[in-house]
Scaffold this motif. Structure first.
Motif: not given
Length: 505
Positions: A379-384
């Motif tokens: 899935p599209a994800t948020a940054p670390v």
């Protein structure tokens, strides 16, 4: 004093009490205090939900818990993972309240796992189809960045292969592009309620022509401390290969994940996409992927026009024939990218061509050919962010994929001690702007058991990451992919100032 004055004083006092670190300064001569940056403090409590792992009688599931060592946490605290039916909302064992039932992996009423110390993984296991959903709670030194991985091996049958999911906090809204009601698919959305009151949940399906009418208009009630799997094909008689599932909670909160099982191509967990955004990153397409399918959805009425690029080890490029993507508002759009990585590591970058329109997206990734195929989802994800954590890594089967879309980034990666022994190892890597770098995960010295990885960006732009677990099962290249957004270990707490001038207003 009037009502406004009382409210201001109460608000300042409450904030100071909550943080325990509020600074109380005398107002300046001008009557205004200078703005202060919010302090980042370790979280004091974390709750996680793990879905029931499998409907297969031959499923073997492992749970791995890990908390990074975090400064400023003190010496107290504990963490445990229990069957949802035995966990109350305040974190106590509800079997002691006469509410619990004992079944599955927690038949004896004991926690599935109880970590002993931050910095060292703890493991537990379950088998068969009656393993329940789990609720985890951690406080004190175990809370910041607490991460739990659920990994299941199914040797045969629908959805056979390696299935993995990172246990997540409860929330009130989820988007799952990439689900399906096709004849060869058996997809469930799992809803887990950790609280003492029932949750009411709506499930909407969006296909290529928009919203799909469902006969279930009154919502689904998820009783307290329970989990409910909903078979998507029971919500509609339409058989569509590409759907977006929208889970919204009318009352209460739940954990949600989609288990996507294929008759021939294995299966995996589909985690929720990051919140709708105009630009998205989908990191970590395996270099030997034989087929990659992108599924995107734009909530609302506005259409989204996107540039499609692949961040490779040498830089970004546009996949031939897929330079742009048009996503109609309220409709699910899917395109087949084939073997887009062509033997190199890659991450998909979606950016607006003109006007930014929020959307969600996911990739269905296939490895192998013919009857030896296996499937996973990205899935599209948020940054670390400040830190991300990956639990349940093995010496030979773990690969990290790191993507720096906009600026060169340096990142420190720490391999923890093993669950049964080993010494931590730390290495630093540089990811050039616009590239994706696959690295064999660092391994602790003298590793015994499984271990965790902690990623901490040191400089540069945003970093996106995922971890691939691989294993060969009867010649099938079984694998599962988990994205690595921030582990929520730190929270920004604004400093509070005492302003006595409010007493004069």
């Amino acid at each position: 004093m009037n009502r406004t004055t009382l409210s201001l004083i109460a608000g300042t006092a409450a904030l100071a009490a909550i943080t325990g670190f509020a600074a109380l300064d005398t107002p300046s001569a001008s009557g205004a205090s200078p703005a202060k940056a919010a302090a980042e403090l370790p979280v004091e409590r974390t709750s996680l939900l793990c879905p029931a792992p499998s409907i297969s009688d031959i499923a073997d599931t492992s749970y791995t818990s890990f908390t990074p060592v975090t400064q400023g946490t003190g010496s107290g605290g504990k963490a445990e993972l229990r069957a949802a039916t035995e966990q109350s909302a305040d974190g106590t064992d509800s079997s002691q309240k006469g509410k619990g039932t004992k079944k599955g992996a927690d038949k004896a009423g004991k926690p599935v796992l109880t970590p002993k110390a931050p910095g060292t993984p703890a493991t537990g296991d379950a088998s068969g189809s009656d393993a329940p959903a789990l609720v985890g709670t951690a406080d004190g030194k175990f809370a910041p960045g607490w991460t739990v991985q659920e990994t299941t091996e199914v040797a045969a049958g629908t959805g056979r292969g390696l299935l993995g999911v990172t246990c997540t906090p409860a929330d009130t809204e989820f988007w799952f592009p990439g689900a399906s009601t096709a004849a060869e698919r058996t997809d469930y959305v799992h809803l887990t309620n950790p609280d003492d009151s029932a949750a009411v949940v709506d499930i909407e399906l969006y296909g290529k022509d928009g919203v799909i009418k469902s006969s279930f208009t009154d919502g689904f009630t998820v009783p307290p401390h329970s989990s409910k799997p909903i078979l998507l094909s029971t919500l509609t008689d339409q058989r569509q290969p590409d759907l977006t599932v929208h889970v919204s909670v009318r009352s209460g909160r739940v954990g949600a994940a989609v288990q996507a099982l294929d008759d021939r191509a294995g299966g995996d967990w589909l985690a929720a996409s990051t919140d709708p955004a105009g630009s998205l990153v989908l990191p970590g397409i395996p270099k030997d992927a034989t087929d990659v399918r992108l599924v995107a959805f734009a909530p609302g009425d506005a259409d989204a026009d996107l540039k499609v690029r692949l961040a490779s080890p040498s830089g970004p490029f546009t996949p031939a024939g897929h330079e742009t993507l048009h996503v109609k508002g309220g409709m699910t759009t899917a395109i087949d990218l084939g073997d887009v990585t062509r033997g190199e590591a890659g991450s998909l970058l979606l950016t607006p061509t003109d006007q930014s329109v929020p959307l969600v997206a996911a990739l269905r990734v296939v490895r192998g050919k013919g009857s030896d195929q296996e499937t996973a989802y990205i899935p599209a994800t948020a940054p670390v962010g400040r830190r991300a954590t990956s639990a349940d890594n093995s010496a030979k089967g773990s690969t990290l994929s790191l993507t720096a879309p906009t600026a060169t980034t340096q990142v420190k990666i720490t391999a923890s001690a093993g669950s049964a022994g080993g010494t931590p190892v730390t290495k630093t890597y540089t990811v050039k702007a616009g590239t994706t770098q696959d690295i064999p995960a660092p391994v602790p010295a003298g590793l015994k058991g499984t271990y965790a990885l902690t990623l901490e960006p040191l400089s540069g732009g945003p970093l996106y990451a995922s971890r691939t677990l691989s294993a060969t099962q009867s010649g099938v290249p079984a694998f599962t992919i988990q994205t690595l957004p921030t582990d929520r270990g730190l929270v920004a707490v604004p400093e509070a100032d005492e302003d006595l001038s409010v007493l004069q207003k």
